[in-house]
Design an enzyme around this catalytic site. Structure first.
Site, PDB file in Angstrom:
ATOM      1  N   TYR A  12       0.838  -1.223   0.000  1.00  0.00           N
ATOM      2  CA  TYR A  12       0.000   0.000   0.000  1.00  0.00           C
ATOM      3  C   TYR A  12       0.869   1.268   0.000  1.00  0.00           C
ATOM      4  O   TYR A  12       0.815   2.085  -0.934  1.00  0.00           O
ATOM      5  CB  TYR A  12      -0.916  -0.061   1.217  1.00  0.00           C
ATOM      6  CG  TYR A  12      -1.653   1.200   1.567  1.00  0.00           C
ATOM      7  CD1 TYR A  12      -2.316   1.948   0.595  1.00  0.00           C
ATOM      8  CD2 TYR A  12      -1.701   1.632   2.899  1.00  0.00           C
ATOM      9  CE1 TYR A  12      -3.001   3.105   0.948  1.00  0.00           C
ATOM     10  CE2 TYR A  12      -2.393   2.778   3.243  1.00  0.00           C
ATOM     11  CZ  TYR A  12      -3.034   3.524   2.261  1.00  0.00           C
ATOM     12  OH  TYR A  12      -3.702   4.664   2.610  1.00  0.00           O
ATOM     13  N   ALA A  74       7.406  -5.677   5.720  1.00  0.00           N
ATOM     14  CA  ALA A  74       7.288  -6.086   7.121  1.00  0.00           C
ATOM     15  C   ALA A  74       6.030  -6.898   7.319  1.00  0.00           C
ATOM     16  O   ALA A  74       5.104  -6.862   6.500  1.00  0.00           O
ATOM     17  CB  ALA A  74       7.229  -4.848   8.024  1.00  0.00           C
ATOM     18  N   TYR A 140       4.962  -6.456  17.468  1.00  0.00           N
ATOM     19  CA  TYR A 140       5.100  -5.641  16.255  1.00  0.00           C
ATOM     20  C   TYR A 140       5.840  -4.341  16.562  1.00  0.00           C
ATOM     21  O   TYR A 140       6.841  -4.002  15.925  1.00  0.00           O
ATOM     22  CB  TYR A 140       3.716  -5.352  15.658  1.00  0.00           C
ATOM     23  CG  TYR A 140       3.738  -4.285  14.581  1.00  0.00           C
ATOM     24  CD1 TYR A 140       4.397  -4.501  13.383  1.00  0.00           C
ATOM     25  CD2 TYR A 140       3.114  -3.045  14.785  1.00  0.00           C
ATOM     26  CE1 TYR A 140       4.439  -3.508  12.403  1.00  0.00           C
ATOM     27  CE2 TYR A 140       3.139  -2.057  13.818  1.00  0.00           C
ATOM     28  CZ  TYR A 140       3.806  -2.299  12.630  1.00  0.00           C
ATOM     29  OH  TYR A 140       3.857  -1.316  11.667  1.00  0.00           O
TER      30      TYR A 140
HETATM   31  N1  LIG Z   1      -0.378   1.138   7.028  1.00  0.00           N
HETATM   32  C1  LIG Z   1      -0.125   1.835   8.148  1.00  0.00           C
HETATM   33  O1  LIG Z   1      -0.983   2.561   8.696  1.00  0.00           O
HETATM   34  C2  LIG Z   1       1.251   1.776   8.770  1.00  0.00           C
HETATM   35  C3  LIG Z   1       1.491   2.504   9.943  1.00  0.00           C
HETATM   36  C4  LIG Z   1       2.772   2.458  10.504  1.00  0.00           C
HETATM   37  C5  LIG Z   1       3.773   1.722   9.900  1.00  0.00           C
HETATM   38  N2  LIG Z   1       3.503   1.002   8.775  1.00  0.00           N
HETATM   39  C6  LIG Z   1       4.601   0.235   8.157  1.00  0.00           C
HETATM   40  O2  LIG Z   1       4.676   0.595   6.798  1.00  0.00           O
HETATM   41  C7  LIG Z   1       5.122  -0.491   6.012  1.00  0.00           C
HETATM   42  C8  LIG Z   1       4.206  -0.687   4.838  1.00  0.00           C
HETATM   43  O3  LIG Z   1       2.881  -0.872   5.304  1.00  0.00           O
HETATM   44  P1  LIG Z   1       1.707  -1.187   4.284  1.00  0.00           P
HETATM   45  O4  LIG Z   1       0.445  -0.830   4.959  1.00  0.00           O
HETATM   46  O5  LIG Z   1       2.036  -0.621   2.953  1.00  0.00           O
HETATM   47  O6  LIG Z   1       1.812  -2.781   4.239  1.00  0.00           O
HETATM   48  P2  LIG Z   1       1.652  -3.779   2.990  1.00  0.00           P
HETATM   49  O7  LIG Z   1       1.438  -5.125   3.583  1.00  0.00           O
HETATM   50  O8  LIG Z   1       0.649  -3.270   2.032  1.00  0.00           O
HETATM   51  O9  LIG Z   1       3.084  -3.726   2.310  1.00  0.00           O
HETATM   52  C9  LIG Z   1       4.177  -4.489   2.738  1.00  0.00           C
HETATM   53  C10 LIG Z   1       4.903  -5.019   1.509  1.00  0.00           C
HETATM   54  O10 LIG Z   1       6.054  -5.773   1.938  1.00  0.00           O
HETATM   55  C11 LIG Z   1       6.061  -7.025   1.296  1.00  0.00           C
HETATM   56  N3  LIG Z   1       6.708  -7.982   2.204  1.00  0.00           N
HETATM   57  C12 LIG Z   1       6.237  -8.413   3.410  1.00  0.00           C
HETATM   58  N4  LIG Z   1       7.107  -9.291   3.949  1.00  0.00           N
HETATM   59  C13 LIG Z   1       8.144  -9.398   3.087  1.00  0.00           C
HETATM   60  C14 LIG Z   1       9.362 -10.135   3.089  1.00  0.00           C
HETATM   61  N5  LIG Z   1       9.687 -10.958   4.103  1.00  0.00           N
HETATM   62  N6  LIG Z   1      10.197 -10.013   2.041  1.00  0.00           N
HETATM   63  C15 LIG Z   1       9.887  -9.193   1.001  1.00  0.00           C
HETATM   64  N7  LIG Z   1       8.748  -8.472   0.934  1.00  0.00           N
HETATM   65  C16 LIG Z   1       7.892  -8.576   1.974  1.00  0.00           C
HETATM   66  C17 LIG Z   1       4.612  -7.363   1.021  1.00  0.00           C
HETATM   67  O11 LIG Z   1       4.432  -8.278  -0.044  1.00  0.00           O
HETATM   68  C18 LIG Z   1       4.041  -5.977   0.690  1.00  0.00           C
HETATM   69  O12 LIG Z   1       4.161  -5.684  -0.673  1.00  0.00           O
HETATM   70  C19 LIG Z   1       5.227  -1.673   6.963  1.00  0.00           C
HETATM   71  O13 LIG Z   1       6.577  -1.810   7.338  1.00  0.00           O
HETATM   72  C20 LIG Z   1       4.394  -1.267   8.151  1.00  0.00           C
HETATM   73  O14 LIG Z   1       4.859  -1.852   9.333  1.00  0.00           O
HETATM   74  C21 LIG Z   1       2.275   1.015   8.198  1.00  0.00           C
END
Ligand SMILES: NC(=O)c1ccc[n+]([C@@H]2O[C@H](COP(=O)([O-])OP(=O)(O)OC[C@H]3O[C@@H](n4cnc5c(N)ncnc54)[C@H](O)[C@@H]3O)[C@@H](O)[C@H]2O)c1
Length: 324
Positions: A12, A74, A140
């Protein structure tokens, strides 16, 4: 023009970072195992592999020199992290460490890292600034705090400059409807409420209306995903140009309650979201919002898309017609 490796670029927030980099003419390679990401969310080369795979990282980084990397990959579900802490420590700490070491081997000088306001735990005061004590309350949050500390040590030794960006609540979508939030399972309030509004899931459960907040529901800082993307570019540029490493909050500096979000959705969609009362959830803080002044001071970044109605209307466009 820079060449940037975006790890987790199929997700995302990552796909919005990829788009922002490409729009300004940077060359991007996505490194992602597609475990929760989508191939349709970006249009560039993909290296499909796990971030813990040092051989795959070395291979990807040896093709051509990169100027910087962004690391968003992650495991990111708080509840799952309580059930499977070992997985969260392995992917989020081990993965960050594996990537950082590969960047050092390949002499890539800078890394922008996705951290979270969960590193602070329940706020002792709001707004939350970067000096707030770090007391993560889930595996987490702990995994992100430990990963930040790995990067801080490597930065202190002069091996790799890094920016840890502590996002508050990411929301919204690309305004043209081409990119948006499609998580399975979905745990974030705005997409859940929009799906309830569309009749795609049961009425939204509102977890507690007796919190010590103005309307009794939880207050969070919703930040538009376009603003998150622009912050990554600002941090990346600062590091590449020699600015010191650090950690920055990414929020709007303003909190919205659950009922305020539901009211914005009703304004934007013309109909109310069906919802029901539910008990408070363990571990939910009453109110969290950011002090985002340090990012403005150090990186020249501040959130631009701060109206809740704009965030909701972009998310609504995506929710009605998700491409993936
Ligand atoms: N969405 C939120 O509100 C939010 C808030 C704080 C922090 N975050 C952090 O932001 C980051 C992105 O969040 P998001 O909502 O886009 O999540 P998401 O799940 O949409 O994106 C994560 C991406 O990482 C890839 N991925 C996961 N594990 C993997 C691995 N072991 N090796 C390679 N690729 C891997 C997934 O396929 C995915 O494309 C994350 O690290 C999350 O912890 C998100």
């Amino acid at each position: 023009m820079r060449r940037v490796l975006v790890v987790g670029g199929a997700g995302y927030i990552g796909s919005h970072c990829v788009r922002a980099l490409q729009e300004r003419g940077d060359e991007v390679v996505v490194f992602d195992d597609l475990s929760t990401g989508h191939r349709a969310a970006f249009d560039c080369e993909l290296v499909q592999a796990d971030v813990r795979d040092a051989i795959a990282l070395d291979r990807a980084l040896s093709q051509q020199p990169f100027d910087a990397a962004i690391h968003l990959a992650a495991k990111a579900l708080v509840g799952e992290s309580v059930a499977r802490p070992e997985l969260y420590l392995d992917v989020n700490v081990g993965g960050t460490s594996a990537l950082a070491h590969a960047l050092i081997r390949a002499e890539v000088p800078a890394l922008v890292f996705s951290s979270t306001c969960a590193v602070y735990g329940t706020p002792q005061k709001t707004p939350v600034d970067e000096e707030h004590p770090k007391r993560p309350e889930s595996p987490y949050g702990l995994s992100k705090w430990l990963a930040e500390q790995v990067l801080e040590q490597l930065s202190a030794s002069g091996r790799l400059a890094s920016a840890s960006l502590r996002y508050f609540n990411a929301a919204g979508a690309q305004p043209d409807g081409s990119l948006g939030e499609s998580h399975t399972p979905e745990t974030h309030l705005i997409p859940l409420a929009l799906q309830a509004r569309l009749g795609q899931r049961p009425p939204l459960r509102v977890f507690g209306r007796d919190w010590p907040t103005p309307d009794g529901t939880c207050v969070r800082d919703y930040i538009h995903v376009l603003d998150l993307a622009s912050a990554h570019l600002a941090a990346l540029d600062a590091l590449v140009e020699g600015a010191p490493s650090g950690a920055w909050n990414l929020g709007t500096g303003h909190g919205s309650s659950v009922l305020e979000v539901l009211a914005a959705i009703e304004r934007q969609t013309g109909e109310p979201v069906p919802w029901t009362d539910a008990a408070r959830r363990d571990g939910d803080p009453a109110a969290v919002w950011a002090c985002a002044g340090l990012a403005e001071q150090d990186l020249g970044w501040s959130a631009k898309h701060t109206r809740l109605d704009d965030i909701v209307s972009d998310a609504w466009r995506w929710a009605r017609r998700p491409r993936y």
